[in-house]
Motif scaffolding. Structure first.
Motif, PDB file in Angstrom:
ATOM      1  N   PHE A  33     -31.261  25.276   5.514  1.00  0.00           N
ATOM      2  CA  PHE A  33     -30.393  24.958   4.384  1.00  0.00           C
ATOM      3  C   PHE A  33     -29.416  23.873   4.822  1.00  0.00           C
ATOM      4  O   PHE A  33     -28.920  23.882   5.942  1.00  0.00           O
ATOM      5  CB  PHE A  33     -29.595  26.186   3.936  1.00  0.00           C
ATOM      6  N   HIS A  34     -29.148  22.956   3.923  1.00  0.00           N
ATOM      7  CA  HIS A  34     -28.166  21.892   4.141  1.00  0.00           C
ATOM      8  C   HIS A  34     -27.185  21.985   2.975  1.00  0.00           C
ATOM      9  O   HIS A  34     -27.544  21.716   1.837  1.00  0.00           O
ATOM     10  CB  HIS A  34     -28.873  20.542   4.177  1.00  0.00           C
ATOM     11  N   TYR A  35     -25.981  22.428   3.279  1.00  0.00           N
ATOM     12  CA  TYR A  35     -24.935  22.574   2.262  1.00  0.00           C
ATOM     13  C   TYR A  35     -23.995  21.394   2.409  1.00  0.00           C
ATOM     14  O   TYR A  35     -23.461  21.156   3.489  1.00  0.00           O
ATOM     15  CB  TYR A  35     -24.192  23.896   2.453  1.00  0.00           C
ATOM     16  N   ILE A  36     -23.796  20.661   1.327  1.00  0.00           N
ATOM     17  CA  ILE A  36     -23.044  19.404   1.361  1.00  0.00           C
ATOM     18  C   ILE A  36     -21.752  19.557   0.562  1.00  0.00           C
ATOM     19  O   ILE A  36     -21.772  19.992  -0.589  1.00  0.00           O
ATOM     20  CB  ILE A  36     -23.875  18.262   0.748  1.00  0.00           C
ATOM     21  N   PHE A  37     -20.648  19.182   1.186  1.00  0.00           N
ATOM     22  CA  PHE A  37     -19.354  19.122   0.515  1.00  0.00           C
ATOM     23  C   PHE A  37     -18.779  17.725   0.670  1.00  0.00           C
ATOM     24  O   PHE A  37     -18.967  17.082   1.703  1.00  0.00           O
ATOM     25  CB  PHE A  37     -18.333  20.066   1.173  1.00  0.00           C
ATOM     26  N   ARG A  38     -18.033  17.311  -0.329  1.00  0.00           N
ATOM     27  CA  ARG A  38     -17.197  16.117  -0.196  1.00  0.00           C
ATOM     28  C   ARG A  38     -15.792  16.522  -0.603  1.00  0.00           C
ATOM     29  O   ARG A  38     -15.590  17.147  -1.639  1.00  0.00           O
ATOM     30  CB  ARG A  38     -17.724  14.975  -1.055  1.00  0.00           C
ATOM     31  N   PHE A  39     -14.864  16.163   0.256  1.00  0.00           N
ATOM     32  CA  PHE A  39     -13.457  16.472   0.042  1.00  0.00           C
ATOM     33  C   PHE A  39     -12.658  15.175   0.071  1.00  0.00           C
ATOM     34  O   PHE A  39     -13.090  14.176   0.650  1.00  0.00           O
ATOM     35  CB  PHE A  39     -12.924  17.375   1.160  1.00  0.00           C
ATOM     36  N   TYR A  40     -11.470  15.233  -0.505  1.00  0.00           N
ATOM     37  CA  TYR A  40     -10.555  14.100  -0.398  1.00  0.00           C
ATOM     38  C   TYR A  40      -9.134  14.619  -0.210  1.00  0.00           C
ATOM     39  O   TYR A  40      -8.810  15.748  -0.549  1.00  0.00           O
ATOM     40  CB  TYR A  40     -10.644  13.173  -1.617  1.00  0.00           C
ATOM     41  N   LYS A  41      -8.337  13.734   0.367  1.00  0.00           N
ATOM     42  CA  LYS A  41      -6.922  14.056   0.585  1.00  0.00           C
ATOM     43  C   LYS A  41      -6.128  12.764   0.371  1.00  0.00           C
ATOM     44  O   LYS A  41      -6.434  11.742   0.991  1.00  0.00           O
ATOM     45  CB  LYS A  41      -6.712  14.589   2.009  1.00  0.00           C
ATOM     46  N   ILE A  42      -5.129  12.832  -0.481  1.00  0.00           N
ATOM     47  CA  ILE A  42      -4.276  11.669  -0.753  1.00  0.00           C
ATOM     48  C   ILE A  42      -3.054  11.765   0.156  1.00  0.00           C
ATOM     49  O   ILE A  42      -2.379  12.788   0.183  1.00  0.00           O
ATOM     50  CB  ILE A  42      -3.873  11.611  -2.235  1.00  0.00           C
ATOM     51  N   GLU A  43      -2.806  10.676   0.873  1.00  0.00           N
ATOM     52  CA  GLU A  43      -1.655  10.647   1.795  1.00  0.00           C
ATOM     53  C   GLU A  43      -0.789   9.442   1.492  1.00  0.00           C
ATOM     54  O   GLU A  43      -1.281   8.358   1.193  1.00  0.00           O
ATOM     55  CB  GLU A  43      -2.149  10.543   3.234  1.00  0.00           C
ATOM     56  N   GLU A  44       0.500   9.670   1.571  1.00  0.00           N
ATOM     57  CA  GLU A  44       1.439   8.578   1.406  1.00  0.00           C
ATOM     58  C   GLU A  44       1.451   7.729   2.669  1.00  0.00           C
ATOM     59  O   GLU A  44       1.463   8.246   3.785  1.00  0.00           O
ATOM     60  CB  GLU A  44       2.840   9.109   1.132  1.00  0.00           C
ATOM     61  N   VAL A  45       1.420   6.416   2.501  1.00  0.00           N
ATOM     62  CA  VAL A  45       1.471   5.489   3.636  1.00  0.00           C
ATOM     63  C   VAL A  45       2.916   5.299   4.015  1.00  0.00           C
ATOM     64  O   VAL A  45       3.772   5.015   3.176  1.00  0.00           O
ATOM     65  CB  VAL A  45       0.813   4.135   3.287  1.00  0.00           C
ATOM     66  N   LYS A  46       3.217   5.486   5.297  1.00  0.00           N
ATOM     67  CA  LYS A  46       4.614   5.377   5.747  1.00  0.00           C
ATOM     68  C   LYS A  46       4.856   4.079   6.441  1.00  0.00           C
ATOM     69  O   LYS A  46       4.059   3.442   6.972  1.00  0.00           O
ATOM     70  CB  LYS A  46       4.949   6.542   6.654  1.00  0.00           C
ATOM     71  N   GLU A  58       0.853  -1.181   0.000  1.00  0.00           N
ATOM     72  CA  GLU A  58       0.000   0.000   0.000  1.00  0.00           C
ATOM     73  C   GLU A  58       0.896   1.242   0.000  1.00  0.00           C
ATOM     74  O   GLU A  58       1.705   1.428   0.898  1.00  0.00           O
ATOM     75  CB  GLU A  58      -0.899  -0.009   1.237  1.00  0.00           C
ATOM     76  N   ARG A  59       0.773   2.079  -1.018  1.00  0.00           N
ATOM     77  CA  ARG A  59       1.628   3.256  -1.160  1.00  0.00           C
ATOM     78  C   ARG A  59       0.912   4.547  -0.738  1.00  0.00           C
ATOM     79  O   ARG A  59       1.507   5.424  -0.152  1.00  0.00           O
ATOM     80  CB  ARG A  59       2.086   3.427  -2.611  1.00  0.00           C
ATOM     81  N   TYR A  60      -0.347   4.651  -1.119  1.00  0.00           N
ATOM     82  CA  TYR A  60      -1.129   5.850  -0.849  1.00  0.00           C
ATOM     83  C   TYR A  60      -2.525   5.450  -0.378  1.00  0.00           C
ATOM     84  O   TYR A  60      -3.028   4.399  -0.759  1.00  0.00           O
ATOM     85  CB  TYR A  60      -1.287   6.712  -2.112  1.00  0.00           C
ATOM     86  N   THR A  61      -3.115   6.308   0.406  1.00  0.00           N
ATOM     87  CA  THR A  61      -4.513   6.135   0.768  1.00  0.00           C
ATOM     88  C   THR A  61      -5.212   7.463   0.537  1.00  0.00           C
ATOM     89  O   THR A  61      -4.624   8.532   0.746  1.00  0.00           O
ATOM     90  CB  THR A  61      -4.684   5.650   2.225  1.00  0.00           C
ATOM     91  N   THR A  62      -6.423   7.386   0.052  1.00  0.00           N
ATOM     92  CA  THR A  62      -7.216   8.588  -0.173  1.00  0.00           C
ATOM     93  C   THR A  62      -8.297   8.633   0.885  1.00  0.00           C
ATOM     94  O   THR A  62      -9.092   7.710   1.010  1.00  0.00           O
ATOM     95  CB  THR A  62      -7.846   8.582  -1.578  1.00  0.00           C
ATOM     96  N   ARG A  63      -8.291   9.688   1.655  1.00  0.00           N
ATOM     97  CA  ARG A  63      -9.288   9.884   2.707  1.00  0.00           C
ATOM     98  C   ARG A  63     -10.396  10.781   2.154  1.00  0.00           C
ATOM     99  O   ARG A  63     -10.133  11.871   1.667  1.00  0.00           O
ATOM    100  CB  ARG A  63      -8.661  10.559   3.911  1.00  0.00           C
ATOM    101  N   TYR A  64     -11.620  10.278   2.236  1.00  0.00           N
ATOM    102  CA  TYR A  64     -12.787  11.029   1.785  1.00  0.00           C
ATOM    103  C   TYR A  64     -13.600  11.458   2.997  1.00  0.00           C
ATOM    104  O   TYR A  64     -13.849  10.657   3.897  1.00  0.00           O
ATOM    105  CB  TYR A  64     -13.669  10.170   0.883  1.00  0.00           C
ATOM    106  N   VAL A  65     -14.011  12.717   3.002  1.00  0.00           N
ATOM    107  CA  VAL A  65     -14.803  13.233   4.116  1.00  0.00           C
ATOM    108  C   VAL A  65     -15.957  14.065   3.552  1.00  0.00           C
ATOM    109  O   VAL A  65     -15.788  14.793   2.582  1.00  0.00           O
ATOM    110  CB  VAL A  65     -13.931  14.064   5.099  1.00  0.00           C
ATOM    111  N   GLN A  66     -17.124  13.873   4.156  1.00  0.00           N
ATOM    112  CA  GLN A  66     -18.262  14.722   3.818  1.00  0.00           C
ATOM    113  C   GLN A  66     -18.446  15.736   4.928  1.00  0.00           C
ATOM    114  O   GLN A  66     -18.430  15.385   6.106  1.00  0.00           O
ATOM    115  CB  GLN A  66     -19.543  13.911   3.641  1.00  0.00           C
ATOM    116  N   VAL A  67     -18.617  16.991   4.536  1.00  0.00           N
ATOM    117  CA  VAL A  67     -18.836  18.090   5.476  1.00  0.00           C
ATOM    118  C   VAL A  67     -20.205  18.684   5.164  1.00  0.00           C
ATOM    119  O   VAL A  67     -20.473  19.068   4.024  1.00  0.00           O
ATOM    120  CB  VAL A  67     -17.745  19.177   5.334  1.00  0.00           C
ATOM    121  N   ASP A  68     -21.067  18.733   6.174  1.00  0.00           N
ATOM    122  CA  ASP A  68     -22.418  19.264   6.023  1.00  0.00           C
ATOM    123  C   ASP A  68     -22.577  20.514   6.874  1.00  0.00           C
ATOM    124  O   ASP A  68     -22.249  20.499   8.061  1.00  0.00           O
ATOM    125  CB  ASP A  68     -23.457  18.237   6.486  1.00  0.00           C
TER     126      ASP A  68
END
Length: 107
Positions: free
Chosen positions: A94-107, A45-55
């Motif tokens: 109002f409900h404002y929905i975001f989805r973000f991601y961040k790619i991190e190197e696995v150490k 495993e080299r990288y992992t992508t973390r996905y987060v939803q922010v409401d």
């Protein structure tokens, strides 16, 4: 990761909760994680992508909060891949929905 997101989004001045908000404020932010994606090479495993939803929940105009959230998450290395606004007639919120991601190197 929870601490990073809470500390980051708290800069909006709104209460921030992981998964469920139990406070009394009408304006608040909730976040939760979506399934991660792992990238492998040579069976490691080299990288992992973390996905987060922010409401964002607010009875008022969510645009200012939305702008702040986008900017703050970007400063922390997150990229936005989804944005949507809905209005709940029953709750008058109002409900404002975001989805973000961040790619991190696995150490």
């Amino acid at each position: 990761m929870n601490k990073l997101i809470i500390d980051t989004l708290s800069q909006t001045g709104l209460p921030v909760a992981y998964q469920t908000y139990r406070g009394d404020e009408d304006d608040f932010i909730r976040f939760f994680y979506l399934p991660n994606v792992d990238y492998e090479a040579d069976d490691d495993e080299r990288y992992t992508t973390r996905y987060v939803q922010v409401d964002i929940f607010t009875p008022g105009n969510p645009k200012n909060y939305a702008s702040q959230v986008k900017s703050l998450m970007k400063e922390q290395g997150f990229k936005k891949n989804f944005e949507h606004e809905v209005y709940d007639e029953d709750e008058k919120t109002f409900h404002y929905i975001f989805r973000f991601y961040k790619i991190e190197e696995v150490k």
